[in-house]
Design a protein around this motif. Structure first.
Motif, PDB file in Angstrom:
ATOM      1  N   GLY A 147      46.354 -43.838  -1.490  1.00 28.23           N
ATOM      2  CA  GLY A 147      46.905 -42.780  -2.533  1.00 28.23           C
ATOM      3  C   GLY A 147      46.458 -43.885  -3.990  1.00 28.23           C
ATOM      4  N   PHE A 148      45.280 -44.962  -4.023  1.00 32.19           N
ATOM      5  CA  PHE A 148      44.823 -45.386  -5.065  1.00 32.19           C
ATOM      6  C   PHE A 148      42.929 -44.705  -5.346  1.00 32.19           C
ATOM      7  CE2 PHE A 148      41.987 -49.017  -6.522  1.00 32.19           C
ATOM      8  CZ  PHE A 148      42.225 -48.703  -7.734  1.00 32.19           C
ATOM      9  N   LEU A 149      43.203 -45.152  -3.578  1.00 29.71           N
ATOM     10  CA  LEU A 149      41.422 -44.741  -4.177  1.00 29.71           C
ATOM     11  C   LEU A 149      41.280 -43.126  -4.051  1.00 29.71           C
ATOM     12  CD1 LEU A 149      40.068 -46.067  -0.288  1.00 29.71           C
ATOM     13  CD2 LEU A 149      39.225 -46.575  -3.082  1.00 29.71           C
ATOM     14  N   MET A 150      42.618 -41.778  -4.220  1.00 31.59           N
ATOM     15  CA  MET A 150      42.710 -40.732  -4.378  1.00 31.59           C
ATOM     16  C   MET A 150      42.761 -40.514  -5.800  1.00 31.59           C
ATOM     17  SD  MET A 150      44.130 -39.292  -0.663  1.00 31.59           S
ATOM     18  CE  MET A 150      44.071 -37.490  -1.675  1.00 31.59           C
ATOM     19  N   GLY A 151      43.259 -41.259  -6.397  1.00 36.12           N
ATOM     20  CA  GLY A 151      43.367 -41.657  -7.720  1.00 36.12           C
ATOM     21  C   GLY A 151      42.037 -41.470  -8.834  1.00 36.12           C
ATOM     22  N   CYS A 152      41.488 -42.457  -7.932  1.00 35.79           N
ATOM     23  CA  CYS A 152      40.678 -42.983  -8.746  1.00 35.79           C
ATOM     24  C   CYS A 152      39.118 -41.443  -9.006  1.00 35.79           C
ATOM     25  CB  CYS A 152      40.118 -44.342  -8.275  1.00 35.79           C
ATOM     26  SG  CYS A 152      41.194 -45.675  -8.416  1.00 35.79           S
ATOM     27  N   ARG A 153      39.192 -41.425  -7.936  1.00 32.56           N
ATOM     28  CA  ARG A 153      38.391 -40.500  -7.383  1.00 32.56           C
ATOM     29  C   ARG A 153      38.139 -39.055  -8.506  1.00 32.56           C
ATOM     30  NH1 ARG A 153      39.309 -35.576  -2.916  1.00 32.56           N
ATOM     31  NH2 ARG A 153      40.880 -36.673  -3.298  1.00 32.56           N
ATOM     32  N   GLU A 154      37.084 -38.677  -9.034  1.00 36.06           N
ATOM     33  CA  GLU A 154      36.920 -37.944 -10.730  1.00 36.06           C
ATOM     34  C   GLU A 154      37.202 -36.802 -10.816  1.00 36.06           C
ATOM     35  OE1 GLU A 154      33.113 -38.105 -12.229  1.00 36.06           O
ATOM     36  OE2 GLU A 154      32.693 -39.554 -11.680  1.00 36.06           O
ATOM     37  N   LYS A 155      37.538 -36.179 -11.414  1.00 35.40           N
ATOM     38  CA  LYS A 155      38.261 -33.914 -10.761  1.00 35.40           C
ATOM     39  C   LYS A 155      37.468 -33.751 -11.222  1.00 35.40           C
ATOM     40  CE  LYS A 155      42.002 -31.453 -13.725  1.00 35.40           C
ATOM     41  NZ  LYS A 155      42.107 -31.519 -14.665  1.00 35.40           N
ATOM     42  N   ASP A 156      37.474 -32.741 -10.656  1.00 27.96           N
ATOM     43  CA  ASP A 156      36.347 -31.882 -10.172  1.00 27.96           C
ATOM     44  C   ASP A 156      36.143 -30.467 -11.697  1.00 27.96           C
ATOM     45  OD1 ASP A 156      34.692 -29.991  -9.762  1.00 27.96           O
ATOM     46  OD2 ASP A 156      35.550 -28.983  -7.972  1.00 27.96           O
ATOM     47  N   THR A 157      35.242 -30.686 -12.428  1.00 23.17           N
ATOM     48  CA  THR A 157      35.203 -29.780 -13.464  1.00 23.17           C
ATOM     49  C   THR A 157      34.444 -28.674 -13.464  1.00 23.17           C
ATOM     50  OG1 THR A 157      32.954 -31.056 -14.640  1.00 23.17           O
ATOM     51  CG2 THR A 157      35.915 -32.216 -15.179  1.00 23.17           C
ATOM     52  N   THR A 158      34.283 -28.333 -12.225  1.00 22.39           N
ATOM     53  CA  THR A 158      33.801 -27.519 -11.894  1.00 22.39           C
ATOM     54  C   THR A 158      33.474 -25.744 -12.397  1.00 22.39           C
ATOM     55  OG1 THR A 158      32.377 -28.132  -9.512  1.00 22.39           O
ATOM     56  CG2 THR A 158      31.422 -26.122 -10.112  1.00 22.39           C
ATOM     57  N   PHE A 159      35.048 -25.737 -12.771  1.00 20.49           N
ATOM     58  CA  PHE A 159      35.585 -24.025 -13.044  1.00 20.49           C
ATOM     59  C   PHE A 159      36.408 -25.612 -14.417  1.00 20.49           C
ATOM     60  CE2 PHE A 159      33.857 -23.421  -8.882  1.00 20.49           C
ATOM     61  CZ  PHE A 159      33.523 -22.191  -9.554  1.00 20.49           C
ATOM     62  N   LEU A 160      36.998 -25.759 -15.435  1.00 17.42           N
ATOM     63  CA  LEU A 160      37.099 -26.759 -16.141  1.00 17.42           C
ATOM     64  C   LEU A 160      36.907 -25.562 -17.496  1.00 17.42           C
ATOM     65  CD1 LEU A 160      39.927 -28.297 -16.900  1.00 17.42           C
ATOM     66  CD2 LEU A 160      38.405 -30.091 -17.319  1.00 17.42           C
ATOM     67  N   ILE A 161      37.676 -25.282 -18.193  1.00 17.05           N
ATOM     68  CA  ILE A 161      37.625 -24.678 -19.846  1.00 17.05           C
ATOM     69  C   ILE A 161      38.070 -25.786 -20.329  1.00 17.05           C
ATOM     70  CG2 ILE A 161      38.161 -23.007 -21.312  1.00 17.05           C
ATOM     71  CD1 ILE A 161      38.500 -20.788 -18.513  1.00 17.05           C
ATOM     72  N   THR A 162      37.333 -25.746 -21.280  1.00 19.39           N
ATOM     73  CA  THR A 162      38.323 -27.046 -22.776  1.00 19.39           C
ATOM     74  C   THR A 162      36.721 -26.110 -23.689  1.00 19.39           C
ATOM     75  OG1 THR A 162      36.293 -28.522 -22.979  1.00 19.39           O
ATOM     76  CG2 THR A 162      37.851 -29.184 -21.258  1.00 19.39           C
ATOM     77  N   ASP A 163      37.847 -26.681 -24.500  1.00 22.01           N
ATOM     78  CA  ASP A 163      37.069 -26.085 -26.358  1.00 22.01           C
ATOM     79  C   ASP A 163      35.879 -26.789 -26.482  1.00 22.01           C
ATOM     80  OD1 ASP A 163      39.092 -25.083 -27.638  1.00 22.01           O
ATOM     81  OD2 ASP A 163      39.882 -26.122 -28.822  1.00 22.01           O
ATOM     82  N   GLU A 164      35.176 -27.643 -26.190  1.00 20.40           N
ATOM     83  CA  GLU A 164      33.659 -28.181 -25.753  1.00 20.40           C
ATOM     84  C   GLU A 164      33.147 -28.036 -24.644  1.00 20.40           C
ATOM     85  OE1 GLU A 164      32.424 -30.135 -28.006  1.00 20.40           O
ATOM     86  OE2 GLU A 164      34.642 -29.189 -29.960  1.00 20.40           O
ATOM     87  N   LYS A 165      33.677 -27.504 -23.932  1.00 24.63           N
ATOM     88  CA  LYS A 165      32.593 -27.279 -22.463  1.00 24.63           C
ATOM     89  C   LYS A 165      33.267 -26.088 -21.945  1.00 24.63           C
ATOM     90  CE  LYS A 165      31.072 -30.326 -19.507  1.00 24.63           C
ATOM     91  NZ  LYS A 165      30.431 -30.985 -19.125  1.00 24.63           N
ATOM     92  N   VAL A 166      32.765 -25.115 -20.917  1.00 22.82           N
ATOM     93  CA  VAL A 166      32.853 -24.227 -19.864  1.00 22.82           C
ATOM     94  C   VAL A 166      32.091 -24.334 -19.088  1.00 22.82           C
ATOM     95  CG1 VAL A 166      32.717 -21.425 -19.145  1.00 22.82           C
ATOM     96  CG2 VAL A 166      33.770 -22.956 -21.319  1.00 22.82           C
TER      97      VAL A 166
END
Length: 182
Positions: A14-33
């Protein structure tokens, strides 16, 4: 004793899975798409989308041949985005139109969302009524959403007057999702 090892192993996984980076391939923010940054330049798009295909739409009659629209396609042909460049001498991206429903905001808003979902995530700054749609501008965000008037009650579909947010049904579906970087 076996139970202690089993519980410890599950906690460690569980700890290892929580440390994994979130996939941002399809993430929309005010600064990135996805892979695209607010400060990305048109000349860098071939590098940013090296694994994808880019189609530049150029008007035939203009001197200087300014690019009107840039379409980004995933390998295999699925359209991801339509980009509108600025008219600056070194053009960047002015507007991004989301075409793929996999793109979502951190709050889970995407092309499959409804007006109710938008209201749950954002305060509405302004609603602009056009001939065939209403455009929703949330407070504190560069995003804007278009809802087709066919999603509205019959008495609002053909009006040219202003439509208020309270008049839009919660289940009205988003037709277009865009972000403006001016």
């Amino acid at each position: 004793m076996k139970n202690i090892f089993l519980v410890s192993g599950i906690c460690f996984l569980g700890f290892l899975m929580g440390c994994r980076e979130k996939d941002t391939t399809f993430l929309i923010t005010d600064e990135k798409v996805g892979k695209l940054d607010k400060i990305s330049l048109v000349r860098d798009l071939e590098l940013i989308y090296e694994d994808d295909s880019i189609v530049k739409d150029m008007p035939q009659s203009q001197i200087g041949r300014r690019i009107k629209k840039i379409q980004v396609f995933e390998k295999g042909g699925k359209q991801l985005l339509t980009l509108t460049p600025t008219s600056d001498s070194i053009p960047s991206i002015e507007n991004v139109s989301i075409k793929d429903p996999r793109f979502e905001t951190e709050g889970g808003i995407g092309l499959k969302s409804t007006f109710g979902d938008i209201q749950d995530q954002y305060d509405i700054k302004k609603v602009v009524t056009t001939l065939n749609s209403v455009v929703i501008f949330p407070k504190g965000s560069n995003l804007y959403f278009t809802i087709d008037k066919s999603e509205l009650p019959g008495n609002l579909r053909y009006t040219s007057g202003n439509i208020e947010a309270v008049q839009i049904p919660h289940e009205a579906k988003i037709k277009y999702l865009m972000i403006g970087w001016e």
